[in-house]
Design a protein around this motif. Structure first.
Motif, PDB file in Angstrom:
ATOM      1  N   VAL A 159       0.867  -1.177   0.000  1.00 23.79           N
ATOM      2  CA  VAL A 159       0.000   0.000   0.000  1.00 23.79           C
ATOM      3  C   VAL A 159       0.908   1.234   0.000  1.00 23.79           C
ATOM      4  O   VAL A 159       1.747   1.380   0.878  1.00 23.79           O
ATOM      5  CB  VAL A 159      -0.890   0.012   1.250  1.00 23.79           C
ATOM      6  N   ASN A 160       0.769   2.107  -0.998  1.00 25.63           N
ATOM      7  CA  ASN A 160       1.588   3.313  -1.144  1.00 25.63           C
ATOM      8  C   ASN A 160       3.072   2.987  -1.297  1.00 25.63           C
ATOM      9  O   ASN A 160       3.929   3.701  -0.780  1.00 25.63           O
ATOM     10  CB  ASN A 160       1.388   4.252   0.056  1.00 25.63           C
ATOM     11  N   LEU A 161       3.386   1.931  -2.034  1.00 22.64           N
ATOM     12  CA  LEU A 161       4.765   1.580  -2.334  1.00 22.64           C
ATOM     13  C   LEU A 161       5.074   2.029  -3.763  1.00 22.64           C
ATOM     14  O   LEU A 161       4.658   1.391  -4.727  1.00 22.64           O
ATOM     15  CB  LEU A 161       4.987   0.065  -2.209  1.00 22.64           C
ATOM     16  N   SER A 162       5.756   3.131  -3.897  1.00 23.61           N
ATOM     17  CA  SER A 162       6.021   3.757  -5.202  1.00 23.61           C
ATOM     18  C   SER A 162       4.716   4.107  -5.913  1.00 23.61           C
ATOM     19  O   SER A 162       4.692   4.297  -7.128  1.00 23.61           O
ATOM     20  CB  SER A 162       6.870   2.833  -6.095  1.00 23.61           C
ATOM     21  N   HIS A 177      -6.051   4.408   3.137  1.00 20.80           N
ATOM     22  CA  HIS A 177      -6.360   3.183   3.887  1.00 20.80           C
ATOM     23  C   HIS A 177      -5.074   2.502   4.358  1.00 20.80           C
ATOM     24  O   HIS A 177      -5.038   1.299   4.570  1.00 20.80           O
ATOM     25  CB  HIS A 177      -7.200   2.212   3.043  1.00 20.80           C
ATOM     26  N   GLU A 178      -4.026   3.297   4.538  1.00 19.65           N
ATOM     27  CA  GLU A 178      -2.759   2.745   5.017  1.00 19.65           C
ATOM     28  C   GLU A 178      -2.750   2.712   6.537  1.00 19.65           C
ATOM     29  O   GLU A 178      -3.119   3.682   7.208  1.00 19.65           O
ATOM     30  CB  GLU A 178      -1.587   3.581   4.521  1.00 19.65           C
ATOM     31  N   ASP A 179      -2.331   1.594   7.089  1.00 22.01           N
ATOM     32  CA  ASP A 179      -2.233   1.434   8.537  1.00 22.01           C
ATOM     33  C   ASP A 179      -1.167   2.393   9.065  1.00 22.01           C
ATOM     34  O   ASP A 179      -0.026   2.380   8.601  1.00 22.01           O
ATOM     35  CB  ASP A 179      -1.850  -0.013   8.864  1.00 22.01           C
ATOM     36  N   THR A 180      -1.537   3.218  10.010  1.00 20.32           N
ATOM     37  CA  THR A 180      -0.610   4.228  10.517  1.00 20.32           C
ATOM     38  C   THR A 180       0.498   3.618  11.374  1.00 20.32           C
ATOM     39  O   THR A 180       1.545   4.230  11.568  1.00 20.32           O
ATOM     40  CB  THR A 180      -1.356   5.285  11.356  1.00 20.32           C
ATOM     41  N   VAL A 196      -7.870  -2.068   6.594  1.00 21.71           N
ATOM     42  CA  VAL A 196      -9.217  -2.650   6.521  1.00 21.71           C
ATOM     43  C   VAL A 196      -9.189  -4.070   7.056  1.00 21.71           C
ATOM     44  O   VAL A 196      -8.406  -4.905   6.598  1.00 21.71           O
ATOM     45  CB  VAL A 196      -9.745  -2.635   5.071  1.00 21.71           C
ATOM     46  N   ASP A 197     -10.043  -4.366   8.028  1.00 19.35           N
ATOM     47  CA  ASP A 197     -10.090  -5.699   8.627  1.00 19.35           C
ATOM     48  C   ASP A 197     -10.329  -6.770   7.565  1.00 19.35           C
ATOM     49  O   ASP A 197     -11.185  -6.624   6.693  1.00 19.35           O
ATOM     50  CB  ASP A 197     -11.202  -5.777   9.675  1.00 19.35           C
ATOM     51  N   ARG A 235      -3.407  -6.551   5.066  1.00 11.77           N
ATOM     52  CA  ARG A 235      -3.398  -6.022   6.426  1.00 11.77           C
ATOM     53  C   ARG A 235      -2.253  -6.650   7.228  1.00 11.77           C
ATOM     54  O   ARG A 235      -1.939  -7.820   7.093  1.00 11.77           O
ATOM     55  CB  ARG A 235      -4.723  -6.312   7.119  1.00 11.77           C
ATOM     56  N   ALA A 236      -1.617  -5.856   8.081  1.00  9.12           N
ATOM     57  CA  ALA A 236      -0.565  -6.340   8.961  1.00  9.12           C
ATOM     58  C   ALA A 236      -1.032  -6.216  10.409  1.00  9.12           C
ATOM     59  O   ALA A 236      -1.134  -5.124  10.940  1.00  9.12           O
ATOM     60  CB  ALA A 236       0.714  -5.534   8.748  1.00  9.12           C
TER      61      ALA A 236
END
Length: 265
Positions: A197-200, A207-210, A218-219, A224-225
């Motif tokens: 997610v948001n890699l280049s 929706h990126e996990d902070t 998103v569950d 998801r990590a």
């Protein structure tokens, strides 16, 4: 290298290591040939997803003898690629390679193994990817914390799968198979090669996990990590299987929207 704790189950956890890039050296005579395969993770997202530049995908699988991926996982992987990309010409090649004889592998050692064993690079309208199936665990594993690494991406067309660790994990479950854990790992890591997610890339919606950068918030999403004490993938897979549901997580609507933006289906 960035390491994100994904899952923990009792004292046996999982860690998927998602690296943006690695320091690579190569003979100068091969620099031009290899340049397109030595970029940062996510840099080839559109190349994978669309047919704008490359309309053929060549997947080179090198595996230590005895640690080849299951046929079922590769079939699931190909189905995933055909469902999410516009590639219709997809080819797999397989090579058994000699074990490096290491008790564990650093990412730098994985890079060297790719340098030694990789045969296929981008050529004409063919986009090539290299996947190494290892017979040793990642050196970053922390047994005292119950954390192990299943897979990692470290360049735009490079991936390592820690097959020995996957086999060990599958042996601890009566409901989830080696094939299923392999599939979940390969698809998650390939999601990063797709730019998630948001890699280049840049997501359509936020929706990126902070807390775990480059993963989805998103569950239930494949990307998801989970934190160390969150719900484990293995536990979720077993729960799904007990309900007769698909055990392997899928991409959520936000990740699919991103893939469409980047040129995919």
């Amino acid at each position: 290298m960035k390491k994100i704790v994904l899952f923990a189950l009792c004292s046996f956890g999982l860690l998927i290591s998602c690296s943006k890039d690695a320091d690579v050296s190569s003979p100068e005579s091969n620099t031009n040939l290899m340049a397109g395969n030595r970029l940062t993770t996510g840099a080839s997202a559109r190349d994978f997803l669309s047919n704008d530049t490359f309309d053929r995908l060549l997947i080179e699988i090198d595996y230590v003898t005895g640690f080849a991926p299951t046929a079922g996982a590769i079939a699931n992987f190909e189905e995933f690629l055909r469902a999410r990309t516009y590639k219709e010409n997809i080819e797999f090649t397989y090579s058994a390679v000699t074990s490096p004889g290491e008790e564990s592998l650093t990412l730098e050692e994985v890079v060297e193994l790719e340098n030694e064993n990789r045969d296929e690079y981008n050529s004409g309208s063919t986009l090539a990817i290299h996947i190494y199936f290892a017979d040793a665990p990642s050196e970053s594993d922390d047994e005292s914390e119950g954390l192990v690494t299943l897979g990692a991406v470290y360049r735009n067309t490079s991936m390592v799968i820690y097959e020995s660790t996957i086999k060990d994990m599958a042996s601890s479950s009566t409901a989830v198979s080696t094939e299923e854990i392999e599939t979940a790992t390969i698809l998650h890591e390939f999601g990063h090669l797709f730019g998630l997610v948001n890699l280049s890339t840049e997501s359509v919606n936020d929706h990126e996990d902070t807390e775990t950068e480059n993963h989805c918030n998103v569950d239930g999403c494949l990307m998801r990590a989970e934190l160390q004490f969150g719900a484990s993938l293995l536990k979720q897979m077993e729960k799904n299987a007990s309900k007769g549901l698909a055990s392997i997580p899928d991409l959520d609507a936000e990740c699919l929207l991103d893939l469409q933006k980047y040129g995919g289906r």
